[in-house]
Design an enzyme around this catalytic site. Structure first.
Site, PDB file in Angstrom:
ATOM      1  CG  ASN A 242      16.090  38.003  51.198  1.00 36.12           C
ATOM      2  OD1 ASN A 242      16.546  39.146  51.180  1.00 36.12           O
ATOM      3  ND2 ASN A 242      16.657  37.022  51.888  1.00 36.12           N
TER       4      ASN A 242
ATOM      5  CB  ILE B 297      22.743  33.747  62.559  1.00 33.65           C
ATOM      6  CG1 ILE B 297      22.862  32.879  61.305  1.00 33.65           C
ATOM      7  CG2 ILE B 297      24.097  34.286  63.002  1.00 33.65           C
ATOM      8  CD1 ILE B 297      23.265  33.650  60.053  1.00 33.65           C
TER       9      ILE B 297
ATOM     10  CG  ASP C  83      13.322  31.972  58.136  1.00 30.72           C
ATOM     11  OD1 ASP C  83      14.234  32.398  58.868  1.00 30.72           O
ATOM     12  OD2 ASP C  83      12.250  32.580  57.950  1.00 30.72           O
TER      13      ASP C  83
HETATM   14  N1  CTP Z   1      17.846  35.880  61.605  1.00 39.39           N
HETATM   15  C1  CTP Z   1      19.031  35.191  61.737  1.00 39.39           C
HETATM   16  N2  CTP Z   1      19.121  33.924  61.236  1.00 39.39           N
HETATM   17  C2  CTP Z   1      18.069  33.348  60.613  1.00 39.39           C
HETATM   18  C3  CTP Z   1      16.854  34.066  60.483  1.00 39.39           C
HETATM   19  C4  CTP Z   1      16.776  35.338  60.986  1.00 39.39           C
HETATM   20  O1  CTP Z   1      20.003  35.724  62.308  1.00 39.39           O
HETATM   21  N3  CTP Z   1      18.194  32.129  60.145  1.00 39.39           N
HETATM   22  C5  CTP Z   1      17.737  37.246  62.187  1.00 39.39           C
HETATM   23  C6  CTP Z   1      17.606  38.357  61.197  1.00 39.39           C
HETATM   24  O2  CTP Z   1      18.864  38.863  60.821  1.00 39.39           O
HETATM   25  C7  CTP Z   1      16.767  39.376  61.961  1.00 39.39           C
HETATM   26  C8  CTP Z   1      15.909  38.531  62.856  1.00 39.39           C
HETATM   27  O3  CTP Z   1      16.564  37.270  62.948  1.00 39.39           O
HETATM   28  O4  CTP Z   1      17.585  40.151  62.811  1.00 39.39           O
HETATM   29  C9  CTP Z   1      14.473  38.353  62.435  1.00 39.39           C
HETATM   30  O5  CTP Z   1      14.355  37.683  61.261  1.00 39.39           O
HETATM   31  P1  CTP Z   1      12.927  37.439  60.531  1.00 39.39           P
HETATM   32  O6  CTP Z   1      13.213  36.749  59.234  1.00 39.39           O
HETATM   33  O7  CTP Z   1      12.134  38.683  60.485  1.00 39.39           O
HETATM   34  O8  CTP Z   1      12.196  36.522  61.535  1.00 39.39           O
HETATM   35  P2  CTP Z   1      12.096  35.007  61.627  1.00 39.39           P
HETATM   36  O9  CTP Z   1      12.640  34.640  62.945  1.00 39.39           O
HETATM   37  O10 CTP Z   1      12.739  34.352  60.461  1.00 39.39           O
HETATM   38  O11 CTP Z   1      10.530  34.783  61.663  1.00 39.39           O
HETATM   39  P3  CTP Z   1       9.454  34.899  60.456  1.00 39.39           P
HETATM   40  O12 CTP Z   1      10.201  34.693  59.158  1.00 39.39           O
HETATM   41  O13 CTP Z   1       8.489  33.855  60.789  1.00 39.39           O
HETATM   42  O14 CTP Z   1       8.867  36.274  60.557  1.00 39.39           O
END
Ligand code: CTP
Length: 405
Positions: A210, A307, A279
């Site tokens: 990303n 995480i 994700d």
């Molecule tokens: N995060 C994490 N581990 C993951 C995904 C996300 O620790 N596998 C943490 C990111 O570091 C951030 C927060 O979760 O602090 C939000 O991540 P974001 O990608 O915006 O949200 P998602 O929960 O993945 O939801 P979506 O992609 O549907 O918006």
């Protein structure tokens, strides 16, 4: 209050009834150890006496751009270079307009143009003047150039009306100055912070990734370390150097980041997830480079662990702060995410907005917590980070104190 020792604050006072608060502000700043030089505009002198501010600051007040005696003592360019921070309090609508257009026909506006120090404005004016689109446009313009706005507050005004436009109280302004230089006090607090993107390999040469540059996470790690925290940074692949005084663990994939965090989380009191973690990851990684096919190919993806959510779900979790990257309905989605992940605070930003997000040096954020939020307007990430760190520190201490009592 302390921690301002050796800091040089140039206080600009413009002509408003709230100018009396700047006298108290000088006292607070000096008590905290700051060296304060005051610059007054001509109209400010109608509201407060030069001698008062001179006595409180301990230095002659600077008033005139063309005064040979003042220029000989400390010229305006010298004064502009001297400052670590320029704070204009009160800042009138007229002064904002003059600044927005780069006028430099008096000492204070010339200084603001000549300085490379950060400039904070504490506006004070009648509520309709504040709401006027011209003032709002000037504010947006000044913010887009990295100027900070502290206030205005809301409430009763000298004109008898009530609304936005009050100068923040001297104590609040002094606190902002302190937060600016030393964002909260996190001496000895263990902080674990993730930053940057992750790369999910498909084969030895390709990956899913990303656009995260890691700049916001690194700036925040730096600000937290400057506040005294012992910071461990778990970083995905970025082209940034490790900030001084921080220990860094480089990882590539979400699973590696997960392992690195889980190994170290017991040692931290504060966990900040600034990384843009993938994700999903490819279900299988080819040991050899995948060859081009004549037909359509499908990649099967399996979910990565969340995480941040897993850290928040630990039996004794640290104080947790997440980031939310959204493309619409920012605060609503971010708050839903904060609750779903069970975390203390979330910093939300619009990633496809022209003003900030991934790969940019600037950002605008909204920080949300249970029952409250604060918007941080567009600013360079290096200027935004200390403000964010200060608010995080404040809420971290409030929670720790509440749990201890
Ligand atoms: N995060 C994490 N581990 C993951 C995904 C996300 O620790 N596998 C943490 C990111 O570091 C951030 C927060 O979760 O602090 C939000 O991540 P974001 O990608 O915006 O949200 P998602 O929960 O993945 O939801 P979506 O992609 O549907 O918006």
């Amino acid at each position: 209050m302390s921690h301002l020792s050796g800091k040089r604050v140039l206080l600009g006072v413009t002509g408003g009834i709230a100018a009396y608060k700047s006298a108290i502000l000088i006292r607070y700043l000096r008590e905290a150890g700051a060296d304060v030089h005051v610059v007054m505009t001509a109209s400010a002198r109608a509201f407060i006496g030069t001698l008062t501010l001179q006595a409180l600051s301990g230095h002659p007040v600077h008033e005139d751009l063309m005064d040979p005696a003042q220029e000989a003592a400390m010229g305006h360019i010298q004064l502009a270079r001297w400052a670590d921070l320029v704070l204009v309090a009160p800042a009138t609508a007229n002064f904002m307009a003059r600044l927005a257009h780069g006028l430099a026909d008096d000492l204070l506006s010339a200084l603001c143009l000549a300085t490379t120090a950060p400039i904070a404005l504490a506006p004070a004016m009648n509520r309709e003047m504040w709401r006027n689109p011209v003032t709002q446009q000037n504010k947006a313009l000044l913010e887009s150039r990295g100027m900070l706005f502290w206030g205005p507050g809301e409430g009763a005004q000298a004109c008898g009306e009530s609304g936005p436009g009050r100068l923040l109280e001297a104590e609040q302004l002094a606190r902002r100055v302190q937060d600016w230089f030393a964002p909260g006090d996190l001496r000895g607090v263990g902080v674990l912070l993730t930053a940057g993107p992750t790369r999910e390999p498909l084969d030895p040469v390709r990956f899913l990734g990303n656009r995260s540059s890691g700049k916001m996470g690194y700036a925040l790690a730096t600000a937290l370390a400057e506040a005294g925290a012992e910071v461990c940074l778990v970083s995905g692949p970025v082209s940034l150097d490790c900030p001084a005084g921080i220990s860094r663990v480089m990882v590539e994939t979400a699973m590696e980041m997960y392992d690195a965090v889980m190994e170290r989380v017991v040692d931290c009191a504060l966990f900040v997830a600034a990384a843009a973690v993938a994700d999903y990851r490819p279900a299988s990684v080819s040991a050899q480079k995948l060859k081009k096919k004549e037909h359509e190919v499908e990649i099967s993806l399996v979910p990565n662990p969340d995480i941040l959510a897993e850290v928040a779900a630990l039996p004794h979790p640290p104080f947790t702060v997440g980031f939310a990257a959204e493309t619409e309905r920012l605060e609503e989605y971010a708050e839903t995410k904060r609750r779903a992940k069970g975390i203390d605070m979330i910093a939300a930003n619009l990633v496809d907005a022209p003003e900030g997000g991934f790969e940019r040096d600037e950002n605008a954020l909204t920080l949300l917590w249970e029952g409250g939020h604060e918007r941080f307007p567009l600013a360079p990430k290096s200027l935004l980070a200390p403000q964010l760190a200060a608010r995080i520190a404040e809420h971290f201490h409030a929670k720790v104190t509440a749990e201890d009592s």
